[in-house]
Write a protein that holds these residues in place. Structure first.
Motif, short mmCIF file in Angstrom:
data_model
loop_
_atom_site.label_atom_id
_atom_site.label_comp_id
_atom_site.label_asym_id
_atom_site.label_seq_id
_atom_site.Cartn_x
_atom_site.Cartn_y
_atom_site.Cartn_z
N SER A 61 -29.07 -3.09 51.56
CA SER A 61 -27.88 -3.55 51.92
C SER A 61 -26.48 -2.01 52.22
N MET A 62 -26.67 -1.19 50.63
CA MET A 62 -26.09 0.12 50.25
C MET A 62 -26.32 0.84 51.31
N ALA A 63 -27.80 0.79 51.59
CA ALA A 63 -28.52 1.57 52.55
C ALA A 63 -28.38 1.97 53.86
N TYR A 64 -28.68 0.01 54.16
CA TYR A 64 -27.98 -0.19 55.99
C TYR A 64 -26.94 0.60 55.97
N LEU A 65 -25.75 0.11 55.10
CA LEU A 65 -24.02 0.43 55.93
C LEU A 65 -24.04 1.50 55.24
N SER A 66 -24.71 2.42 54.77
CA SER A 66 -24.65 3.81 55.07
C SER A 66 -25.29 4.38 55.88
N ARG A 67 -26.69 4.61 56.01
CA ARG A 67 -27.10 4.45 57.94
C ARG A 67 -25.21 4.39 58.78
N TYR A 68 -25.16 2.87 58.98
CA TYR A 68 -24.37 3.03 60.03
C TYR A 68 -23.18 3.87 60.00
N LEU A 69 -22.78 3.80 58.78
CA LEU A 69 -21.71 5.31 58.66
C LEU A 69 -22.35 6.59 59.12
N LEU A 70 -23.19 6.71 58.94
CA LEU A 70 -23.66 7.98 59.61
C LEU A 70 -24.05 8.13 60.61
N THR A 71 -23.79 6.94 61.62
CA THR A 71 -23.87 6.66 63.25
C THR A 71 -22.58 6.93 63.32
N LEU A 72 -21.70 6.80 63.12
CA LEU A 72 -20.11 6.56 63.07
C LEU A 72 -19.94 8.11 63.19
N ALA A 73 -19.77 8.65 62.05
CA ALA A 73 -19.82 10.76 61.81
C ALA A 73 -20.63 10.86 60.98
N PRO A 74 -20.64 12.32 61.24
CA PRO A 74 -21.67 12.75 60.48
C PRO A 74 -21.05 12.95 59.02
N GLN A 75 -22.76 13.37 57.63
CA GLN A 75 -22.16 13.61 56.65
C GLN A 75 -21.31 14.14 56.41
N SER A 76 -21.02 15.39 57.04
CA SER A 76 -20.48 16.22 56.30
C SER A 76 -18.85 15.84 56.49
N ALA A 77 -18.70 14.59 57.54
CA ALA A 77 -17.11 14.51 57.75
C ALA A 77 -16.23 13.58 56.55
N VAL A 78 -17.56 12.66 56.04
CA VAL A 78 -17.60 11.22 54.87
C VAL A 78 -16.82 12.40 53.69
N ARG A 79 -15.49 11.52 54.01
CA ARG A 79 -14.53 12.43 52.18
C ARG A 79 -14.49 11.35 50.97
N HIS A 80 -14.95 9.98 51.74
CA HIS A 80 -14.72 8.61 50.21
C HIS A 80 -15.96 7.55 51.27
N PHE A 81 -17.16 7.22 50.43
CA PHE A 81 -17.24 6.28 50.56
C PHE A 81 -17.56 5.08 49.10
#
Length: 135
Positions: A61-81
């Motif tokens: 489930s965490m992998a799916y949520l990570s995938r979802y987050l990266l559809t919203l923003a590029p990995q380089s823009a993620v500051r906290h998860f």
């Protein structure tokens, strides 16, 4: 990222529908993650623990949520998860990842409230992320 910069606090984000969790998915994830806990792949083991059937790995489930987050923003823009496991995902459950804008910061960031839900509305994973939307 333009879609997040145009959103206001409380705005709903597009959802990501995940195919129903199959026994094959669980076996493949067990191999990929090296998490061979039999409660996720062995029906007899799950039943001996008082369950009706096997259930998905929380990290799936965490992998799916990570995938979802990266559809919203590029990995380089993620500051906290961060995430919190809330409930199990049963085999054949069809998760949906969703999110809302929790707050828009003055520092060029957006805080997102994220979730993985089943068709009946049960939240199986809750999460939060801070994403940079402006340099």
């Amino acid at each position: 990222m333009s879609t997040l910069t145009e959103l206001a606090e409380g705005a709903a984000l597009p959802e990501l529908q995940i195919d129903p969790i199959s026994r094959t998915t669980l076996a493949l994830f067990a191999g990929a993650s090296n998490d061979h806990n039999p409660i996720h792949i062995d029906l007899d083991n799950a039943r001996s623990a008082g369950l009706d059937d096997v259930f998905a790995h929380g990290m799936l489930s965490m992998a799916y949520l990570s995938r979802y987050l990266l559809t919203l923003a590029p990995q380089s823009a993620v500051r906290h998860f961060s995430t919190r496991f809330v409930s199990i995902t049963p085999v054949h459950g069809a998760p949906t990842c969703s999110g809302t804008v929790a707050s828009v910061g003055d520092d060029g960031t957006v805080e997102l409230e994220l979730a993985v839900r089943l068709a009946d509305g049960t939240v199986t994973l809750a999460g939060r992320a801070v994403v940079e939307v402006a340099s």
